[in-house]
Write a protein that holds these residues in place. Sequence first.
Motif, mmCIF file in Angstrom:
data_model
loop_
_atom_site.group_PDB
_atom_site.id
_atom_site.type_symbol
_atom_site.label_atom_id
_atom_site.label_comp_id
_atom_site.label_asym_id
_atom_site.label_seq_id
_atom_site.Cartn_x
_atom_site.Cartn_y
_atom_site.Cartn_z
ATOM 1 N N ASP A 256 59.899 13.532 36.069
ATOM 2 C CA ASP A 256 58.485 13.847 36.308
ATOM 3 C C ASP A 256 57.965 14.859 35.297
ATOM 4 N N VAL A 257 58.821 15.799 34.908
ATOM 5 C CA VAL A 257 58.422 16.790 33.902
ATOM 6 C C VAL A 257 58.081 16.097 32.585
ATOM 7 N N TYR A 258 58.926 15.166 32.178
ATOM 8 C CA TYR A 258 58.690 14.473 30.903
ATOM 9 C C TYR A 258 57.508 13.508 30.995
ATOM 10 N N VAL A 259 57.310 12.895 32.140
ATOM 11 C CA VAL A 259 56.140 12.018 32.294
ATOM 12 C C VAL A 259 54.859 12.840 32.179
ATOM 13 N N ALA A 260 54.837 14.004 32.827
ATOM 14 C CA ALA A 260 53.669 14.883 32.713
ATOM 15 C C ALA A 260 53.466 15.335 31.270
ATOM 16 N N ALA A 261 54.565 15.621 30.573
ATOM 17 C CA ALA A 261 54.459 16.031 29.168
ATOM 18 C C ALA A 261 53.901 14.899 28.311
ATOM 19 N N VAL A 262 54.341 13.663 28.565
ATOM 20 C CA VAL A 262 53.830 12.521 27.802
ATOM 21 C C VAL A 262 52.325 12.357 28.021
ATOM 22 N N LEU A 263 51.871 12.558 29.253
ATOM 23 C CA LEU A 263 50.440 12.446 29.536
ATOM 24 C C LEU A 263 49.643 13.484 28.755
ATOM 25 N N LEU A 264 50.143 14.723 28.717
ATOM 26 C CA LEU A 264 49.434 15.758 27.961
ATOM 27 C C LEU A 264 49.496 15.475 26.463
ATOM 28 N N ILE A 265 50.639 15.033 25.982
ATOM 29 C CA ILE A 265 50.768 14.722 24.552
ATOM 30 C C ILE A 265 49.766 13.653 24.149
ATOM 31 N N MET A 266 49.682 12.590 24.925
ATOM 32 C CA MET A 266 48.753 11.508 24.606
ATOM 33 C C MET A 266 47.305 11.974 24.697
ATOM 34 N N ALA A 267 47.012 12.809 25.674
ATOM 35 C CA ALA A 267 45.644 13.321 25.808
ATOM 36 C C ALA A 267 45.256 14.152 24.589
ATOM 37 N N ASN A 268 46.161 15.024 24.144
ATOM 38 C CA ASN A 268 45.863 15.863 22.983
ATOM 39 C C ASN A 268 45.818 15.056 21.693
ATOM 40 N N LEU A 269 46.683 14.053 21.578
ATOM 41 C CA LEU A 269 46.681 13.230 20.372
ATOM 42 C C LEU A 269 45.385 12.432 20.249
ATOM 43 N N THR A 270 44.913 11.866 21.340
ATOM 44 C CA THR A 270 43.659 11.115 21.283
ATOM 45 C C THR A 270 42.482 12.033 20.995
ATOM 46 N N LEU A 271 42.535 13.251 21.531
ATOM 47 C CA LEU A 271 41.485 14.218 21.220
ATOM 48 C C LEU A 271 41.524 14.582 19.738
ATOM 49 N N GLY A 272 42.718 14.760 19.205
ATOM 50 C CA GLY A 272 42.838 15.044 17.778
ATOM 51 C C GLY A 272 42.334 13.911 16.911
ATOM 52 N N LEU A 273 42.572 12.678 17.317
ATOM 53 C CA LEU A 273 42.065 11.529 16.572
ATOM 54 C C LEU A 273 40.538 11.516 16.549
ATOM 55 N N LEU A 274 39.936 11.845 17.679
ATOM 56 C CA LEU A 274 38.475 11.893 17.717
ATOM 57 C C LEU A 274 37.941 12.961 16.772
ATOM 58 N N ILE A 275 38.632 14.097 16.711
ATOM 59 C CA ILE A 275 38.229 15.155 15.782
ATOM 60 C C ILE A 275 38.357 14.669 14.343
ATOM 61 N N SER A 276 39.429 13.947 14.043
ATOM 62 C CA SER A 276 39.661 13.496 12.671
ATOM 63 C C SER A 276 38.613 12.497 12.206
ATOM 64 N N THR A 277 38.010 11.758 13.141
ATOM 65 C CA THR A 277 36.965 10.810 12.739
ATOM 66 C C THR A 277 35.650 11.515 12.430
ATOM 67 N N ARG A 278 35.545 12.772 12.856
ATOM 68 C CA ARG A 278 34.317 13.547 12.618
ATOM 69 C C ARG A 278 34.446 14.484 11.434
ATOM 70 N N ALA A 279 35.628 15.031 11.207
ATOM 71 C CA ALA A 279 35.818 16.031 10.148
ATOM 72 C C ALA A 279 35.807 15.372 8.774
ATOM 73 N N GLN A 280 35.326 16.117 7.785
ATOM 74 C CA GLN A 280 35.266 15.639 6.402
ATOM 75 C C GLN A 280 36.413 16.170 5.560
ATOM 76 N N SER A 281 37.127 17.172 6.065
ATOM 77 C CA SER A 281 38.256 17.751 5.335
ATOM 78 C C SER A 281 39.263 18.275 6.343
ATOM 79 N N GLN A 282 40.479 18.564 5.851
ATOM 80 C CA GLN A 282 41.503 19.099 6.743
ATOM 81 C C GLN A 282 41.108 20.475 7.269
#
Length: 369
Positions: A256-282
């Motif tokens: 259950d600990v790792y399943v919860a961690a996977v959910l947070l990892i995926m949530a943060n990764l998708t949020l980061g992807l959305l940021i990357s589609t908006r940003a013009q530079s690193q």
Amino acid sequence: MSWRRLWAIVIKELRQMRRDRITLAMIVGIPVMQLVLFGYAINTNLRGLEAGISDQSNTAGSRALVMDMLATGVIAPVARADTPEELMTMLRRGRISVGIVVPPDFERRRLDGRAVAQILVDGSDNTVQGAAVQLAQVPVDNWVPDARAPMRSTPNEGRISIVGFYNPQRRSAVNIVPGLVGVILTMTMVLFTGIAIVRERERGNMELLIATPLISAELMIGKVLPYIAIGLVQTSVILALGRWLFVVPINGSLLDVYVAAVLLIMANLTLGLLISTRAQSQFQAMQMAFFIFLPSILLSGFMFPFAGMPKVAQWLAEILPLTHFLRLIRGVMLRGASLWELWVDVLALLAFIVVMMTAAILRFRKRLD
């Protein structure tokens, strides 16, 4: 040294900052955000803790005692229970933070000078235990006769006992280490994918991707999957060091600990992807990620008690994935709860993942402009 050339450079930098709206927003946004969060949303004086009440006596005196506890404003009743066991179940599931137990022989205990009530506290949050002390100071009677000297009166101190569960020793590491899993994953995962698409543009790899038959969804999902493994490695390192150095328990299922961690990892990764589609530079991607880090750490309940925040701040915190993960990880590791008992926060993270991934796919275009 030419003051004219120096002035020209200064004007050039000011004009460049004026064109960079993200940098301009940080100049004003960061001090405003910190002032609002620390001055308005952060409050260590807990009020309105969710409480369950089990009044097994149900006499006029016991009801008066419960009303006096509610009058302090420290707790707010959200559930009733017939037995203390029901309150323990609510504590484990995170439905309540405090349980009030009044035994059936309340009146006899009050006359005998014994403890007349018990406060059950969720010790996975140390601040809750501190707030419970105020409840224990509520007088059972205004004054109780002293059997040794009938003409004297003594305050009825110690008549309400406090029982802390899940962290009886009140060790800070037990509360902090599970939260650090979420904080570290938030900082790294958002940043990793936040610069992913931007890095492709800056290195010229986007031209190669445009020439391939990849669709937007394939590229977005392909960017996310490798970092899930990296996030799980980070989770394992934190859990191992927490167990070895600070003896932090894992009372629930490790799966259950790792399943919860996977959910947070995926949530943060998708949020980061959305940021990357908006940003013009690193650099812009890192700036935008900073706007996520600050409210996540301050409003999620990691540093400051969630119950002490005003309702507006709590509503904002409910949008952040770290808030839900902290409830999951502390519930599983410290209280021994299972994920199905914490299904509300699981659904919240799943919904966040779907929304962020959909938005990132819709915003991404396989082109250089």
